[in-house]
Design a protein around this motif. Sequence first.
Motif, mmCIF file in Angstrom:
data_model
loop_
_atom_site.group_PDB
_atom_site.id
_atom_site.type_symbol
_atom_site.label_atom_id
_atom_site.label_comp_id
_atom_site.label_asym_id
_atom_site.label_seq_id
_atom_site.Cartn_x
_atom_site.Cartn_y
_atom_site.Cartn_z
ATOM 1 N N PHE A 29 -7.897 -3.186 -9.357
ATOM 2 C CA PHE A 29 -8.525 -4.423 -9.091
ATOM 3 C C PHE A 29 -7.978 -5.578 -9.827
ATOM 4 N N SER A 30 -7.840 -5.220 -11.271
ATOM 5 C CA SER A 30 -7.541 -6.281 -12.232
ATOM 6 C C SER A 30 -6.086 -6.643 -12.161
ATOM 7 N N VAL B 251 -10.570 4.111 1.358
ATOM 8 C CA VAL B 251 -9.338 3.315 0.911
ATOM 9 C C VAL B 251 -9.567 2.456 -0.332
ATOM 10 N N ILE B 252 -10.657 1.667 -0.091
ATOM 11 C CA ILE B 252 -10.934 0.564 -0.817
ATOM 12 C C ILE B 252 -11.449 1.298 -2.460
ATOM 13 N N ARG B 253 -12.161 2.408 -1.992
ATOM 14 C CA ARG B 253 -12.706 2.943 -3.390
ATOM 15 C C ARG B 253 -11.506 3.396 -4.165
ATOM 16 N N ALA C 12 -15.549 3.522 7.610
ATOM 17 C CA ALA C 12 -15.565 4.502 6.585
ATOM 18 C C ALA C 12 -14.385 4.787 5.939
ATOM 19 N N ASP C 13 -13.140 4.912 6.871
ATOM 20 C CA ASP C 13 -11.945 5.157 6.359
ATOM 21 C C ASP C 13 -11.401 3.928 5.268
ATOM 22 N N GLY D 209 -4.856 -9.017 -3.103
ATOM 23 C CA GLY D 209 -4.068 -7.830 -2.960
ATOM 24 C C GLY D 209 -4.607 -6.588 -2.741
ATOM 25 N N LEU D 210 -5.835 -6.302 -3.065
ATOM 26 C CA LEU D 210 -6.564 -5.166 -2.726
ATOM 27 C C LEU D 210 -6.781 -5.112 -1.217
ATOM 28 N N GLN D 211 -6.889 -6.083 -0.613
ATOM 29 C CA GLN D 211 -7.062 -6.033 0.761
ATOM 30 C C GLN D 211 -5.760 -5.487 1.466
#
Length: 217
Positions: A59-60, A51-53, A46-47, A66-68
Amino acid sequence: MELTDYRALLIDCDEVLFDRNSGIWTALQPMLQSYPDTLSREEVLADYDEVIRGLNPLFSKLGFSGLQCFAHRQLAERLGLETTWEEDMRFARSVSDWSLYEDAPGAMLYLRKFYRLLIYGDRDNADREAFCERLGITSEDFLSPTSQPLEDRAWLLANDLEPKDVLLVCGSAELSSAGGLCLIQRGCGEPRSTSPADFYIDSMADLVTQHQQSLRR
């Protein structure tokens, strides 16, 4: 409509084919070993999703890996832990180790006899060839969610498809589709009556079963 009325399936790779949550949970274990208390898998995921959101608008600029990478670092900061960039990148590259759900390969082998299989998901260009080879699809059939293929008239025309010909197979009722929507809920206890979909399935194996039943009707 019946399952047999569609000509193509647009399948969400990370919610339907790949066990994303197990892959993330496993890759986070080296970092979590430093945490003084015990955290449940549900809490951690959930955390991580939160964070991803928060990072998605970047993202672009960052790309999928990089996002991960930054998600790993920010999650560590949330937990009061320290991490190195090497550890962050190792987590980011672990996506190639995510396992397919056990029923996915056999289901795809069956379904490609009746449909054109289109897969959508986020992957870096450097990883796409190996990713497509693993799924047994061509690079042209791996689509980015941002491309919105079912709203792209040029793409539909080039592929001899109409939105009504395509069934979106995904794990989230929040996703919309110009065609049909098939919602997969692996181990989900959410009441199905609240999920506006044309079809509901428990697994890819269940999709095969329902398709076979449609053929007999």
